[in-house]
Write a protein that holds these residues in place. Structure first.
Motif, PDB file in Angstrom:
ATOM      1  N   ARG A 175       0.837  -1.191   0.000  1.00  0.00           N
ATOM      2  CA  ARG A 175       0.000   0.000   0.000  1.00  0.00           C
ATOM      3  C   ARG A 175       0.875   1.246   0.000  1.00  0.00           C
ATOM      4  O   ARG A 175       2.031   1.211   0.383  1.00  0.00           O
ATOM      5  CB  ARG A 175      -0.909   0.013   1.232  1.00  0.00           C
ATOM      6  CG  ARG A 175      -1.751  -1.239   1.404  1.00  0.00           C
ATOM      7  CD  ARG A 175      -2.751  -1.418   0.256  1.00  0.00           C
ATOM      8  NE  ARG A 175      -3.683  -2.496   0.538  1.00  0.00           N
ATOM      9  CZ  ARG A 175      -3.489  -3.756   0.210  1.00  0.00           C
ATOM     10  NH1 ARG A 175      -2.365  -4.110  -0.386  1.00  0.00           N
ATOM     11  NH2 ARG A 175      -4.397  -4.674   0.476  1.00  0.00           N
ATOM     12  N   LYS A 176       0.275   2.365  -0.413  1.00  0.00           N
ATOM     13  CA  LYS A 176       1.013   3.616  -0.465  1.00  0.00           C
ATOM     14  C   LYS A 176       1.425   4.031   0.944  1.00  0.00           C
ATOM     15  O   LYS A 176       0.617   4.083   1.855  1.00  0.00           O
ATOM     16  CB  LYS A 176       0.152   4.716  -1.107  1.00  0.00           C
ATOM     17  CG  LYS A 176      -0.305   4.412  -2.518  1.00  0.00           C
ATOM     18  CD  LYS A 176      -0.989   5.597  -3.159  1.00  0.00           C
ATOM     19  CE  LYS A 176      -2.291   5.961  -2.489  1.00  0.00           C
ATOM     20  NZ  LYS A 176      -3.339   4.976  -2.737  1.00  0.00           N
TER      21      LYS A 176
ATOM     22  N   ASP B  51      -2.288  11.581  -3.934  1.00  0.00           N
ATOM     23  CA  ASP B  51      -3.385  12.138  -4.726  1.00  0.00           C
ATOM     24  C   ASP B  51      -2.993  13.476  -5.343  1.00  0.00           C
ATOM     25  O   ASP B  51      -3.375  13.789  -6.482  1.00  0.00           O
ATOM     26  CB  ASP B  51      -4.629  12.313  -3.853  1.00  0.00           C
ATOM     27  CG  ASP B  51      -5.232  10.979  -3.433  1.00  0.00           C
ATOM     28  OD1 ASP B  51      -4.927   9.963  -4.095  1.00  0.00           O
ATOM     29  OD2 ASP B  51      -5.985  10.954  -2.431  1.00  0.00           O
TER      30      ASP B  51
ATOM     31  N   ASP C 142      -1.407   9.139   1.500  1.00  0.00           N
ATOM     32  CA  ASP C 142      -2.473   9.112   0.499  1.00  0.00           C
ATOM     33  C   ASP C 142      -2.751  10.505  -0.056  1.00  0.00           C
ATOM     34  O   ASP C 142      -2.982  10.671  -1.258  1.00  0.00           O
ATOM     35  CB  ASP C 142      -3.756   8.545   1.109  1.00  0.00           C
ATOM     36  CG  ASP C 142      -3.699   7.035   1.260  1.00  0.00           C
ATOM     37  OD1 ASP C 142      -2.779   6.433   0.675  1.00  0.00           O
ATOM     38  OD2 ASP C 142      -4.553   6.468   1.957  1.00  0.00           O
ATOM     39  N   ARG C 143      -2.727  11.502   0.814  1.00  0.00           N
ATOM     40  CA  ARG C 143      -3.008  12.869   0.365  1.00  0.00           C
ATOM     41  C   ARG C 143      -1.904  13.375  -0.567  1.00  0.00           C
ATOM     42  O   ARG C 143      -2.175  14.034  -1.571  1.00  0.00           O
ATOM     43  CB  ARG C 143      -3.144  13.794   1.576  1.00  0.00           C
ATOM     44  CG  ARG C 143      -3.704  15.163   1.226  1.00  0.00           C
ATOM     45  CD  ARG C 143      -4.317  15.817   2.431  1.00  0.00           C
ATOM     46  NE  ARG C 143      -5.196  16.913   2.058  1.00  0.00           N
ATOM     47  CZ  ARG C 143      -6.056  17.488   2.887  1.00  0.00           C
ATOM     48  NH1 ARG C 143      -6.168  17.045   4.132  1.00  0.00           N
ATOM     49  NH2 ARG C 143      -6.821  18.485   2.477  1.00  0.00           N
TER      50      ARG C 143
END
Length: 385
Positions: free
Chosen positions: A3-4, A118, A114-115
């Protein structure tokens, strides 16, 4: 699948490795611990346990960096003193144009892998940023986060790596026909700038390097030239200045870029006939006047047009030099050192672009050996018709 932001990867031996920060070393870099497992799920479980059992101990000063904007300002204040001016201006421009408008109001406690992922992915998909531009933003974000973590303003945040886009456009390599056209034009219109461009064709020098080259950098007795400076135009950040940009002459970015290059004999004869002072710039013949990169690039563009060649960027000369060198059997280690690269791998992956004709010739030569029967060489189907 990893996962990131998990900082878990699969090792060549098949095991999964998870890394977590332990403590600062004397040079202010972070010493990491590792856990190993046969599966990703098991590695993640072990990593979470290790982070709880070995917390990274420091006292955060959140009062100065409540928002990411405040952290960026502190970083830029520090970077002005520690970075080269050109690097500082580049990082500042990325912050002002891209990072702060999107992330400036975010609280540091709300920053997550995650931010950040994105944000970078949106730049590529929505605003059509290239992989290089996204990589530059990621490098700038990484520098800011490392600064904040090292100075104990924020917790450790791992920036995820983005998968490279499938679409790739290689820099144009100047065709042999266009090389001949423009070099004939440069020889017919002899001058210092024409000589400078031909020197780039023969050595693979960068645009900023040829603009900063002085007579004292050319050692006729050894038949070499010394790359010790580079020239560029950057944003003028001085509040008291009424200029938007300015020209700066600095040392090359890396130690590998500071190098000595042999001069081909044909050009060495022309350089020996030059009569100029040691501190004179090669492209002007004067000590107090230089030819800046954008003027040199414009001269090259006019030479292409006047010679009937297609349009290319000045940097295409460097890619052409590398590609032609490999096609002629140039030793790749020597080529990498002449170009001023840190590794052969970087040279081959970024600067060598073989054409379809070169690929076909290589396969035809190989087939002539591998597919021969009874001592007879096999040609292409068209040759056997």
């Amino acid at each position: 699948m990893p996962r990131k932001g998990d900082n878990i990867h699969k090792r060549p031996d098949g095991r999964w490795e998870g890394r977590y920060p332990l403590f600062y070393k004397e040079d202010k870099t972070i010493h990491y611990g590792s856990v190993y497992a046969k599966t990703y799920k098991e590695a993640k479980r072990k990593l979470e346990a290790a982070r709880q059992n070995h917390p990274f101990l420091y006292h955060r000063d959140v009062t100065r960096c409540e928002t990411f904007h405040a952290l960026v300002l502190l970083y830029l204040e520090d970077a002005r003193q520690s970075l080269k001016e050109s690097s500082y201006v580049l990082y500042r421009r990325r912050c002002e144009r891209h990072i702060l408008p999107a992330l400036g109001d975010v609280k540091c406690t709300a920053l997550t892998p995650d931010r950040l992922f994105d944000f970078l992915e949106n730049k590529r998909r929505t605003e059509c940023f290239s992989d290089n531009m996204v990589g530059g933003l990621r490098a700038t974000l990484g520098a800011i986060l490392r600064y904040g973590f090292t100075h104990r303003y924020i917790e450790y945040i791992e920036i995820p790596r983005l998968k490279k886009s499938e679409k790739r456009t290689d820099p144009a390599v100047i065709s042999e026909e266009d090389c001949a056209r423009v070099n004939r034009y440069l020889e017919d219109h002899a001058g210092l700038r024409s000589l400078g461009i031909r020197l780039c064709f023969a050595t693979g020098m960068r645009l900023g390097e040829i603009c900063a080259l002085k007579r004292s950098d050319i050692h006729l007795d050894r038949g070499t030239l010394q790359i010790s400076s580079t020239m560029g135009r950057i944003q003028d950040t001085d509040p008291a200045s009424d200029r938007r940009t300015k020209v700066v002459i600095t040392s090359p970015k890396t130690a590998h870029s500071r190098r000595e290059i042999p001069i081909p004999g044909r050009l060495l004869d022309e350089l020996e006939r030059l009569d100029m002072e040691p501190d004179a710039y090669l492209l002007t013949g004067e000590s107090g006047r230089y030819c800046e990169p954008r003027r040199m690039a414009a001269y090259f563009s006019r030479a292409l047009t006047a010679s009937g060649a297609a349009h290319y960027r000045f940097h295409s000369i460097r890619h052409t030099f590398a590609t032609r060198s490999v096609a002629m059997g140039f030793d790749t280690k020597i080529l990498s050192e002449i170009l001023g690269h840190a590794s052969v791998a970087f040279t081959m992956s970024h600067y060598v672009h073989p054409s379809m004709a070169e690929k076909r010739k290589m396969l035809d030569d190989l087939a002539a050996v591998c597919l021969q029967t009874d001592g007879q060489e096999n040609g292409r189907p068209a040759d056997r018709a």
